[in-house]
Motif scaffolding. Sequence first.
Motif, PDB file in Angstrom:
ATOM      1  N   LYS A  30       0.893  -1.068   0.045  1.00 22.87           N
ATOM      2  CA  LYS A  30      -0.062   0.113   0.048  1.00 22.87           C
ATOM      3  C   LYS A  30       0.892   1.243  -0.014  1.00 22.87           C
ATOM      4  CE  LYS A  30      -3.715   2.138   2.377  1.00 22.87           C
ATOM      5  NZ  LYS A  30      -4.721   2.039   3.575  1.00 22.87           N
ATOM      6  N   GLN A  31       1.837   1.447   0.973  1.00 18.64           N
ATOM      7  CA  GLN A  31       2.771   2.689   0.808  1.00 18.64           C
ATOM      8  C   GLN A  31       3.418   2.671  -0.162  1.00 18.64           C
ATOM      9  OE1 GLN A  31       4.921   1.997   4.698  1.00 18.64           O
ATOM     10  NE2 GLN A  31       3.227   2.919   5.868  1.00 18.64           N
ATOM     11  N   LEU A  32       3.789   1.430  -0.962  1.00 19.71           N
ATOM     12  CA  LEU A  32       4.672   1.562  -1.955  1.00 19.71           C
ATOM     13  C   LEU A  32       3.790   2.138  -3.344  1.00 19.71           C
ATOM     14  CD1 LEU A  32       6.447  -2.062  -2.141  1.00 19.71           C
ATOM     15  CD2 LEU A  32       7.117  -0.042  -1.079  1.00 19.71           C
ATOM     16  N   ILE A  33       2.513   1.778  -3.341  1.00 25.23           N
ATOM     17  CA  ILE A  33       1.799   2.425  -4.489  1.00 25.23           C
ATOM     18  C   ILE A  33       1.487   3.932  -4.265  1.00 25.23           C
ATOM     19  CG2 ILE A  33      -0.521   2.516  -5.424  1.00 25.23           C
ATOM     20  CD1 ILE A  33      -0.805  -0.657  -4.627  1.00 25.23           C
ATOM     21  N   ALA A  34       1.472   4.232  -3.177  1.00 31.16           N
ATOM     22  CA  ALA A  34       1.283   5.759  -2.600  1.00 31.16           C
ATOM     23  C   ALA A  34       2.402   6.533  -3.125  1.00 31.16           C
ATOM     24  CB  ALA A  34       0.958   5.969  -1.325  1.00 31.16           C
ATOM     25  N   LYS A  35       3.892   5.874  -2.872  1.00 34.61           N
ATOM     26  CA  LYS A  35       4.898   6.635  -3.242  1.00 34.61           C
ATOM     27  C   LYS A  35       5.107   6.514  -4.708  1.00 34.61           C
ATOM     28  CE  LYS A  35       9.798   7.343  -1.464  1.00 34.61           C
ATOM     29  NZ  LYS A  35      10.670   6.688  -0.313  1.00 34.61           N
ATOM     30  N   ARG A  36       4.665   5.817  -5.359  1.00 34.19           N
ATOM     31  CA  ARG A  36       4.885   5.545  -6.713  1.00 34.19           C
ATOM     32  C   ARG A  36       4.026   6.619  -7.480  1.00 34.19           C
ATOM     33  NH1 ARG A  36       6.345   1.399 -10.233  1.00 34.19           N
ATOM     34  NH2 ARG A  36       7.985   3.188 -11.081  1.00 34.19           N
ATOM     35  N   ARG A  37       2.791   6.793  -6.993  1.00 35.27           N
ATOM     36  CA  ARG A  37       1.712   8.005  -7.475  1.00 35.27           C
ATOM     37  C   ARG A  37       2.557   9.209  -7.113  1.00 35.27           C
ATOM     38  NH1 ARG A  37      -3.735   4.830  -5.501  1.00 35.27           N
ATOM     39  NH2 ARG A  37      -3.634   3.000  -7.216  1.00 35.27           N
ATOM     40  N   TYR A  38       3.216   9.455  -6.139  1.00 32.38           N
ATOM     41  CA  TYR A  38       3.825  10.757  -5.777  1.00 32.38           C
ATOM     42  C   TYR A  38       4.833  10.787  -6.896  1.00 32.38           C
ATOM     43  CZ  TYR A  38       7.169  13.858  -3.370  1.00 32.38           C
ATOM     44  OH  TYR A  38       7.880  14.806  -3.264  1.00 32.38           O
ATOM     45  N   TYR A  39       5.430  10.038  -7.137  1.00 29.75           N
ATOM     46  CA  TYR A  39       6.666  10.091  -7.975  1.00 29.75           C
ATOM     47  C   TYR A  39       5.965  10.562  -9.613  1.00 29.75           C
ATOM     48  CZ  TYR A  39      10.773   8.824  -5.183  1.00 29.75           C
ATOM     49  OH  TYR A  39      11.691   8.780  -4.200  1.00 29.75           O
ATOM     50  N   LYS A  40       4.874   9.939  -9.746  1.00 33.59           N
ATOM     51  CA  LYS A  40       4.415   9.937 -11.187  1.00 33.59           C
ATOM     52  C   LYS A  40       3.805  11.487 -10.972  1.00 33.59           C
ATOM     53  CE  LYS A  40       0.444   8.035 -13.512  1.00 33.59           C
ATOM     54  NZ  LYS A  40      -0.553   7.209 -13.654  1.00 33.59           N
ATOM     55  N   LYS A  41       3.122  11.853 -10.183  1.00 37.97           N
ATOM     56  CA  LYS A  41       2.342  13.243 -10.119  1.00 37.97           C
ATOM     57  C   LYS A  41       3.674  14.357 -10.152  1.00 37.97           C
ATOM     58  CE  LYS A  41      -1.724  12.272  -7.631  1.00 37.97           C
ATOM     59  NZ  LYS A  41      -2.444  12.325  -6.416  1.00 37.97           N
ATOM     60  N   LEU A  42       4.700  14.051  -9.339  1.00 37.59           N
ATOM     61  CA  LEU A  42       5.786  15.088  -9.504  1.00 37.59           C
ATOM     62  C   LEU A  42       6.451  15.259 -10.947  1.00 37.59           C
ATOM     63  CD1 LEU A  42       7.578  16.984  -8.001  1.00 37.59           C
ATOM     64  CD2 LEU A  42       9.046  14.991  -7.097  1.00 37.59           C
ATOM     65  N   ARG A  43       6.827  13.939 -11.614  1.00 39.63           N
ATOM     66  CA  ARG A  43       7.250  13.853 -12.997  1.00 39.63           C
ATOM     67  C   ARG A  43       6.305  14.435 -13.836  1.00 39.63           C
ATOM     68  NH1 ARG A  43       7.660   8.904 -12.738  1.00 39.63           N
ATOM     69  NH2 ARG A  43       9.845   8.662 -12.245  1.00 39.63           N
ATOM     70  N   ALA A  44       4.953  14.430 -13.759  1.00 36.12           N
ATOM     71  CA  ALA A  44       4.352  14.937 -14.772  1.00 36.12           C
ATOM     72  C   ALA A  44       4.149  16.226 -14.448  1.00 36.12           C
ATOM     73  CB  ALA A  44       2.624  14.406 -14.690  1.00 36.12           C
ATOM     74  N   LYS A  45       4.315  16.933 -13.217  1.00 37.72           N
ATOM     75  CA  LYS A  45       4.524  18.530 -13.027  1.00 37.72           C
ATOM     76  C   LYS A  45       5.646  19.029 -13.760  1.00 37.72           C
ATOM     77  CE  LYS A  45       4.235  21.884  -9.387  1.00 37.72           C
ATOM     78  NZ  LYS A  45       4.041  21.968  -7.989  1.00 37.72           N
ATOM     79  N   LEU A  46       6.670  18.457 -13.474  1.00 37.96           N
ATOM     80  CA  LEU A  46       7.779  18.820 -14.219  1.00 37.96           C
ATOM     81  C   LEU A  46       8.099  18.737 -15.795  1.00 37.96           C
ATOM     82  CD1 LEU A  46      10.496  17.307 -11.440  1.00 37.96           C
ATOM     83  CD2 LEU A  46       9.939  19.850 -11.894  1.00 37.96           C
ATOM     84  N   GLN A  47       7.532  17.649 -16.318  1.00 38.48           N
ATOM     85  CA  GLN A  47       7.374  17.527 -17.608  1.00 38.48           C
ATOM     86  C   GLN A  47       6.787  18.541 -18.283  1.00 38.48           C
ATOM     87  OE1 GLN A  47       5.850  13.592 -17.844  1.00 38.48           O
ATOM     88  NE2 GLN A  47       7.833  12.788 -18.324  1.00 38.48           N
TER      89      GLN A  47
END
Length: 207
Positions: A30-47
Amino acid sequence: INNVVGLDRGLRFITNGYDSKGKSIFFNGKQLIAKRRYYKKLRAKLQSKGTKSAKRRLKKIGNRENRWMTDVNHQVTKTLINHYGPNTLFVIEDLTGIRKTTEKVKKDKRYEQVSWAFYQFEQFLTYKANLYHDSVVKVDAHYTSQRCPKCGQINKSNRDHNKHVYICSNCGYSSNDDRIGAMNIQQLGTQYVSGIKNPKFVKLTNN
């Protein structure tokens, strides 16, 4: 071999095991999924910015995420080896072509499903197993999540993905749906130990 352990890999549970004694072990993701989604959102914002500084940060974030995934795989595989001890056969699914199987996953969840380092997990487990007198074998992944480990019926509709439960329409056996996968993988491992070279489940059809 003193123990045969079936390992089912996924995201809700990074892995869960079922052994020859009928005991289960779960590694909650569960915590792994949450952290991956955090990275995904941050990556999209920077892109979306597209600046040179954003691109440099993107690279750093990618490296950081990869290091984190590597550490998780290292810790989980180390725990498995220590938990089960020497002379254990770890049985895992052959996930060759997993990218194709995840194309049916909803687009907003596809990143988490496709890009977790499952192959690295396999490499780490195999390397550590060789050091501690254990072994790893890969088996056919077909029907391991659809088959009842008690009566052998294969029915896709027996698995409720929303409630994460498997209820056999034939014998009534029910359990956590991820645990069902580990149980079936463990049974294939037992067949392998008995001398069946390439054990697999086959769905019978009525003519």
